[in-house]
Design a protein around this motif. Structure first.
Motif, PDB file in Angstrom:
ATOM      1  N   ILE A 160      10.412 -11.865  30.236  1.00 62.79           N
ATOM      2  CA  ILE A 160       9.280 -12.830  30.537  1.00 62.79           C
ATOM      3  C   ILE A 160       9.107 -12.922  32.125  1.00 62.79           C
ATOM      4  CG2 ILE A 160       8.926 -15.309  30.723  1.00 62.79           C
ATOM      5  CD1 ILE A 160      10.731 -15.660  28.152  1.00 62.79           C
ATOM      6  N   GLU A 161       9.885 -12.606  33.073  1.00 62.11           N
ATOM      7  CA  GLU A 161       9.483 -12.372  34.572  1.00 62.11           C
ATOM      8  C   GLU A 161       8.703 -11.407  34.732  1.00 62.11           C
ATOM      9  OE1 GLU A 161      11.839 -13.174  38.552  1.00 62.11           O
ATOM     10  OE2 GLU A 161      12.826 -12.113  37.182  1.00 62.11           O
ATOM     11  N   LYS A 162       8.836 -10.264  34.078  1.00 63.67           N
ATOM     12  CA  LYS A 162       8.279  -9.211  34.286  1.00 63.67           C
ATOM     13  C   LYS A 162       6.890  -8.878  33.502  1.00 63.67           C
ATOM     14  CE  LYS A 162      12.825  -6.531  34.829  1.00 63.67           C
ATOM     15  NZ  LYS A 162      13.578  -5.435  34.198  1.00 63.67           N
ATOM     16  N   GLY A 163       6.941  -9.931  32.555  1.00 65.10           N
ATOM     17  CA  GLY A 163       5.402  -9.643  31.723  1.00 65.10           C
ATOM     18  C   GLY A 163       5.736  -8.905  30.505  1.00 65.10           C
ATOM     19  N   GLU A 164       6.994  -8.670  30.126  1.00 62.64           N
ATOM     20  CA  GLU A 164       7.431  -7.597  29.214  1.00 62.64           C
ATOM     21  C   GLU A 164       7.674  -8.158  28.015  1.00 62.64           C
ATOM     22  OE1 GLU A 164       9.868  -4.941  30.865  1.00 62.64           O
ATOM     23  OE2 GLU A 164       8.353  -3.943  32.504  1.00 62.64           O
ATOM     24  N   ALA A 165       7.602  -9.167  27.688  1.00 59.28           N
ATOM     25  CA  ALA A 165       8.447 -10.150  26.803  1.00 59.28           C
ATOM     26  C   ALA A 165       7.275  -9.873  25.291  1.00 59.28           C
ATOM     27  CB  ALA A 165       8.641 -11.531  26.754  1.00 59.28           C
ATOM     28  N   THR A 166       7.731  -9.769  24.296  1.00 61.56           N
ATOM     29  CA  THR A 166       7.069  -9.781  23.121  1.00 61.56           C
ATOM     30  C   THR A 166       7.463 -10.729  22.257  1.00 61.56           C
ATOM     31  OG1 THR A 166       6.906  -7.246  22.828  1.00 61.56           O
ATOM     32  CG2 THR A 166       6.507  -8.440  20.957  1.00 61.56           C
ATOM     33  N   PHE A 167       6.355 -11.839  21.646  1.00 64.17           N
ATOM     34  CA  PHE A 167       6.813 -12.892  21.086  1.00 64.17           C
ATOM     35  C   PHE A 167       6.058 -12.818  19.568  1.00 64.17           C
ATOM     36  CE2 PHE A 167       6.289 -14.331  25.472  1.00 64.17           C
ATOM     37  CZ  PHE A 167       7.379 -15.260  25.703  1.00 64.17           C
ATOM     38  N   THR A 168       7.242 -12.621  18.631  1.00 64.62           N
ATOM     39  CA  THR A 168       6.883 -12.191  17.338  1.00 64.62           C
ATOM     40  C   THR A 168       6.986 -13.470  16.296  1.00 64.62           C
ATOM     41  OG1 THR A 168       8.176 -10.004  17.555  1.00 64.62           O
ATOM     42  CG2 THR A 168       7.819 -10.585  15.386  1.00 64.62           C
ATOM     43  N   PRO A 169       5.888 -13.669  15.756  1.00 67.05           N
ATOM     44  CA  PRO A 169       5.836 -14.941  14.817  1.00 67.05           C
ATOM     45  C   PRO A 169       6.907 -14.820  13.623  1.00 67.05           C
ATOM     46  CG  PRO A 169       3.586 -14.098  15.299  1.00 67.05           C
ATOM     47  CD  PRO A 169       4.456 -13.099  15.863  1.00 67.05           C
ATOM     48  N   GLN A 170       7.489 -15.783  13.513  1.00 66.91           N
ATOM     49  CA  GLN A 170       8.453 -15.901  12.296  1.00 66.91           C
ATOM     50  C   GLN A 170       7.618 -15.866  10.727  1.00 66.91           C
ATOM     51  OE1 GLN A 170      11.599 -19.165  12.469  1.00 66.91           O
ATOM     52  NE2 GLN A 170      10.956 -19.213  14.395  1.00 66.91           N
ATOM     53  N   ASP A 171       8.469 -15.162   9.841  1.00 68.03           N
ATOM     54  CA  ASP A 171       7.875 -15.170   8.691  1.00 68.03           C
ATOM     55  C   ASP A 171       8.219 -16.517   7.734  1.00 68.03           C
ATOM     56  OD1 ASP A 171       7.310 -14.504   5.836  1.00 68.03           O
ATOM     57  OD2 ASP A 171       8.297 -12.601   6.032  1.00 68.03           O
ATOM     58  N   GLU A 172       7.452 -17.262   7.686  1.00 67.88           N
ATOM     59  CA  GLU A 172       7.283 -18.579   7.086  1.00 67.88           C
ATOM     60  C   GLU A 172       7.891 -18.506   5.612  1.00 67.88           C
ATOM     61  OE1 GLU A 172       7.120 -21.525   8.361  1.00 67.88           O
ATOM     62  OE2 GLU A 172       7.149 -20.792  10.307  1.00 67.88           O
ATOM     63  N   SER A 173       7.667 -17.428   4.950  1.00 67.11           N
ATOM     64  CA  SER A 173       8.067 -17.349   3.558  1.00 67.11           C
ATOM     65  C   SER A 173       9.446 -17.215   3.473  1.00 67.11           C
ATOM     66  CB  SER A 173       7.256 -15.942   2.779  1.00 67.11           C
ATOM     67  OG  SER A 173       7.723 -14.941   3.566  1.00 67.11           O
ATOM     68  N   LYS A 174      10.180 -16.675   4.315  1.00 74.15           N
ATOM     69  CA  LYS A 174      11.607 -16.483   4.399  1.00 74.15           C
ATOM     70  C   LYS A 174      12.322 -17.924   5.108  1.00 74.15           C
ATOM     71  CE  LYS A 174      11.254 -11.475   4.224  1.00 74.15           C
ATOM     72  NZ  LYS A 174      11.798 -10.362   5.220  1.00 74.15           N
ATOM     73  N   ALA A 175      11.697 -18.775   5.496  1.00 76.16           N
ATOM     74  CA  ALA A 175      12.465 -19.979   6.274  1.00 76.16           C
ATOM     75  C   ALA A 175      13.286 -20.734   5.540  1.00 76.16           C
ATOM     76  CB  ALA A 175      11.407 -20.715   7.251  1.00 76.16           C
ATOM     77  N   THR A 176      14.266 -21.399   5.869  1.00 72.92           N
ATOM     78  CA  THR A 176      15.231 -21.979   5.204  1.00 72.92           C
ATOM     79  C   THR A 176      15.626 -23.065   6.310  1.00 72.92           C
ATOM     80  OG1 THR A 176      17.139 -20.835   5.921  1.00 72.92           O
ATOM     81  CG2 THR A 176      16.199 -20.425   3.518  1.00 72.92           C
ATOM     82  N   LYS A 177      16.014 -24.422   5.777  1.00 68.73           N
ATOM     83  CA  LYS A 177      16.212 -25.417   6.753  1.00 68.73           C
ATOM     84  C   LYS A 177      17.721 -25.745   6.457  1.00 68.73           C
ATOM     85  CE  LYS A 177      11.423 -26.885   7.169  1.00 68.73           C
ATOM     86  NZ  LYS A 177      10.649 -28.176   6.843  1.00 68.73           N
ATOM     87  N   CYS A 178      18.213 -26.455   7.516  1.00 69.15           N
ATOM     88  CA  CYS A 178      19.640 -27.101   7.146  1.00 69.15           C
ATOM     89  C   CYS A 178      19.753 -28.498   7.759  1.00 69.15           C
ATOM     90  CB  CYS A 178      20.704 -26.030   7.633  1.00 69.15           C
ATOM     91  SG  CYS A 178      20.547 -25.676   9.511  1.00 69.15           S
ATOM     92  N   ARG A 179      20.353 -29.261   7.384  1.00 70.37           N
ATOM     93  CA  ARG A 179      20.691 -30.624   8.161  1.00 70.37           C
ATOM     94  C   ARG A 179      21.947 -30.799   8.609  1.00 70.37           C
ATOM     95  NH1 ARG A 179      24.293 -33.453   5.133  1.00 70.37           N
ATOM     96  NH2 ARG A 179      24.823 -32.698   3.028  1.00 70.37           N
TER      97      ARG A 179
END
Length: 308
Positions: free
Chosen positions: A181-200
């Motif tokens: 991030i400091e070097k400006g070289e980070a890649t931000f990849t969106p998550q695949d919502e179709s594979k999302a699971t939640k836990c409590r």
């Protein structure tokens, strides 16, 4: 970069330590307020606060962090890092630093968003777990991913032992992410919502152990639920905590939960819905943890009776 670190439990200590010993500067550490703990209900400082004070770091503890934006703005930080902090951050907090906030999450997102990801991964029999460094946004663990890495389990770890391994992994990834991030070289990849699971989150009552599933599933539950809130059964000797177990080959018994072996030499074996499980380490009421053989030298459990 100048970093504000938000974290509370032991899992976060290794991550904080790695940042402290990197080229980045931790300008403030924020933890949850001290809470009462133990039978004596004494006030206890969280592991991150203890570490921060031992290393001379500036600390803050807020009951409601979103009301304290101006206080944190004074540190002139470039980025914030969260790791099992324990409070939901509002948009004004997300916008505080030029590089926003990144979070160390103990799962391979988008799987196991939310609280207790490691516990649920073990309960579900996952052989592969991991850590994701993600951008924090208003949704719970929904932000774009910066880095992700996986490790393989040997199948015996409980949740505390798994978290220890993942803390070491997250410690390596967080510095790598900050550097990118400091070097400006980070890649931000969106998550695949179709594979999302939640836990409590778990509550104490969730630890009640039943044996109607397969021996492997019962064992995975014991691994995942320990050490907190902890697996337990009710017996003729009262409440018994079940700390470790393993599936075994055996025979006998008619119903799930029935004790089929309770011998000081052979240990404690219980019938499951499918297969059998040996309870390796247990803890009676007001007693210390011990292997089942030692327990049975002092307490009797009747073969043929069922754990409730």
């Amino acid at each position: 970069m100048r970093v504000i670190f938000l974290g509370t439990p032991a899992f976060a200590v290794g991550v904080l330590d790695k940042i402290v010993h990197s080229s980045h500067e931790v300008v403030c550490v924020v933890t949850q307020p001290d809470r009462e703990s133990g039978r004596g209900k004494r006030m206890s400082a969280c592991p991150v606060r203890v570490y921060a004070e031992e290393h001379g770091l500036i600390t803050r503890q807020y009951e409601k962090i979103n009301l304290c934006v101006d206080d944190l703005r004074a540190f002139n930080a470039d980025i914030m890092v969260t790791c099992a902090y324990g409070q939901i951050l509002r948009q004004q907090m997300l916008d505080l630093c030029p590089h926003g906030i990144i979070n160390v999450h103990a799962s391979l997102l988008p799987a196991y968003r939310g609280s207790s990801p490691v516990e649920w991964a073990l309960i579900n029999g996952e052989k592969t777990v991991g850590v994701t460094i993600m951008q924090t946004e208003l949704g719970v663990d929904t932000g774009a991913m910066v880095l992700q890495r996986a490790i393989e389990l040997d199948g015996t770890e409980n949740s505390a032992e798994t978290l220890e391994k993942l803390s070491a992994l997250g410690s390596e990834l967080i510095v790598e992410a900050l550097d990118l991030i400091e070097k400006g070289e980070a890649t931000f990849t969106p998550q695949d919502e179709s594979k999302a699971t939640k836990c409590r989150m778990f509550v104490k009552e969730d630890g009640k152990l039943t044996f109607d599933k397969s021996s492997e599933e019962v064992n995975n539950f014991i691994r995942g639920i320990n050490p907190r809130p902890g697996a337990f059964v009710f017996s003729e000797q009262g409440r018994i905590k079940v700390l470790r177990a393993t599936p075994v080959e055996y025979h006998g018994g008619r119903a799930a939960g029935e004790i089929v072996e309770a011998d000081p030499k052979k240990g404690l074996i219980v019938r499951c819905g499918q297969g059998y499980i040996k309870l390796l380490q247990i803890q009676g009421e007001n007693a210390r943890p011990m292997n089942s053989e030692d327990y049975l030298r002092g307490k009797k459990l009747t073969v043929g009776k069922k754990f409730e």
